[in-house]
Write an enzyme that holds these catalytic residues in place. Structure first.
Site, PDB file in Angstrom:
ATOM      1  CG  ASP A  85      10.041 -17.394   3.905  1.00  0.00           C
ATOM      2  OD1 ASP A  85       9.082 -18.021   3.411  1.00  0.00           O
ATOM      3  OD2 ASP A  85      10.306 -16.203   3.616  1.00  0.00           O
ATOM      4  CD  GLU A 128       9.255 -20.951   0.412  1.00  0.00           C
ATOM      5  OE1 GLU A 128       8.091 -20.841  -0.015  1.00  0.00           O
ATOM      6  OE2 GLU A 128       9.889 -19.990   0.905  1.00  0.00           O
ATOM      7  CG  ASP A 170       3.673 -19.409   0.207  1.00  0.00           C
ATOM      8  OD1 ASP A 170       3.067 -18.375   0.515  1.00  0.00           O
ATOM      9  OD2 ASP A 170       4.846 -19.644   0.558  1.00  0.00           O
TER      10      ASP A 170
END
Length: 451
Positions: free
Chosen positions: A231, A256, A338
């Site tokens: 992340d 990410e 997201d």
């Protein structure tokens, strides 16, 4: 070169960090700066990619598919038990890996403000329910992907400056040295971008990295997460991701690394080379051990399907995202927790979702399917996605398959992939020449043929 048996492949995958990336046949399901990086020019990148792609061909006999198994609201719905009931369908659909939400204790119910990293009781369910889910996934040969949130960590007690930058009373009881100086700690400056509002972890500290590797090995070897998703990878140098992958040895990793595409006002620019270059620099910084989400392809594709399909061919005649430069490290997707879901920070146009899947599931790269699309948008969408996945697998389309773009007009895009599949999206009328092509699937504004 002879093909490996299924047992030989499984044995290699259990011990070889790079085996899954080299297979090139992954599909994921989500069931929900350049500091320290080597800057690679396009010419040197192409030389590097050719070398790596040749090495990757060693595992071309392996076949795998993946899914993203949550959204932003999943914590409200007894999620581990819900997913356990869906494991048979996930496996039957052809997925072999599922990205799960953060499984450890968190200050926020969604899991992205971690605190006690060794507690597996979260808003998604208890440790017992998580282990039951992981056991069932193992039975069905679906690999769990852990969501690794190690850019920041919420403190338990106040320390330097009156901030919550100490971790007394829980495992990994770090003091203020573990927090970057730019987010209120006594550590060093961050090696990446700051995640504001919470203490950011200082990965330059040896004791921090040692503890993180120990925790990742626990997740990998004891808990049972086989794949990792990193992340907010912009928050710390890619060299530490390399160290963590080498230490914990996940079978597959994805980062990410998300920043804004290039815009002129509100208009997406045609040339996104600098955007995909930044993602590629990050991949290279991990020692090529990790893949990365192809945010470049997402940004271009979701504008292209609105009547600007000319965007899907770059100036060199290739796909315009990371997929076009380094396909074996490009994890393509339409939405996640997201960008879509109830957050909807950057959603894919809902009326064009099947055009999007027709593109990423027939093209090189490592495609990802979002939980909402697969399970919440009705049986028709579910079944159309499964059909496209079956075509990909049946025609042996993989992350390094060749692409020959035939048309890239405002209302029509068509391409031949791997010389085995032909596809089109858009409302323009088109079909391939030659009697060798058979229509395999079609729907609203898309069609796919195979030989």
């Amino acid at each position: 070169m002879g093909y490996l048996s299924k047992n030989q492949v499984e044995s290699i995958q259990e011990t070889d960090v790079g085996a899954v990336v080299r297979s090139g046949r992954e599909i994921l399901l989500q069931v929900n700066s350049n500091d320290g990086l080597l800057i690679v020019t396009r010419n040197s990148l192409l030389h590097l990619v050719v070398k790596l792609e040749k090495e990757d061909e060693v595992m071309d006999s392996v076949s795998s598919l993946r899914v993203v198994s949550f959204n932003w609201e999943s914590h409200k719905h007894d999620w581990w038990r819900n997913l356990e009931s869906k494991v048979p369908d996930i496996a039957k659909s052809g997925f072999t890996s599922a990205w799960l939400p953060p499984a450890t204790n968190s200050f926020s119910r969604e899991g992205y403000l971690p605190q006690n990293l060794y507690s597996l009781n979260s808003s998604y369910g208890s440790e017992h329910l998580l282990k039951a889910l992981l056991y069932k996934m193992k039975q069905y040969k679906v690999r769990p992907m852990g969501d690794i949130v190690i850019n920041h960590r919420v403190g338990t007690t106040t320390g330097h400056g009156g901030r919550y930058n100490r971790y007394d009373g829980i495992p990994l009881s770090w003091d203020e040295r573990a927090v970057t100086s730019c987010t209120g700690g006594l550590g060093n400056q961050s090696t990446g971008d700051n995640f504001h509002g919470v203490p950011n972890i200082d990965h330059t500290q040896l004791f921090v990295r040692k503890d993180i590797i120990g925790w990742l090995k626990w997740l990998r070897d004891t808990v049972g997460f086989q794949d990792f998703r990193f992340d907010f990878a912009r928050g710390y140098s890619a060299q530490y991701v390399k160290e963590y992958i080498e230490g914990a040895k996940p079978l597959f990793s994805v980062g990410e690394w998300w920043d804004s595409c290039n815009y002129n006002g509100h208009l997406l620019e045609y040339n996104q080379d600098s955007h995909r270059q930044r993602i590629i620099n990050w991949i290279n910084g991990t020692g090529q051990l990790s893949t990365a989400f192809d945010f470049t392809t997402k940004g271009i594709l979701q504008e292209a399907v609105k009547g600007e399909l000319w965007r899907l061919r770059d100036a060199q005649g290739n796909p315009p995202g990371v997929m076009g430069w380094w396909p074996s490290r490009a994890v393509t997707f339409l939405d996640n927790h997201d960008t879509g879901s109830t957050q909807a920070h950057w959603p894919f146009p809902s009326h064009h979702v099947m055009e999007g899947y027709a593109y990423i599931l027939t093209h090189p790269g490592i495609p990802t399917v979002f939980y909402d699309h697969f399970y919440d948008w009705g049986n028709s969408i579910h079944d159309q996605i499964v059909k496209l996945m079956n075509i990909r697998k049946g025609q042996d389309i993989h992350s390094r398959s060749s692409v020959r773009i035939l048309e890239a007009q405002p209302n029509l895009y068509s391409a031949v992939v791997g010389e085995k599949v032909c596809m089109k999206i858009g409302d323009g009328s088109w079909c391939p020449d030659g009697r060798e092509w058979t229509l395999a699937s079609c729907g609203h504004r898309y069609a796919v043929w195979h030989k």
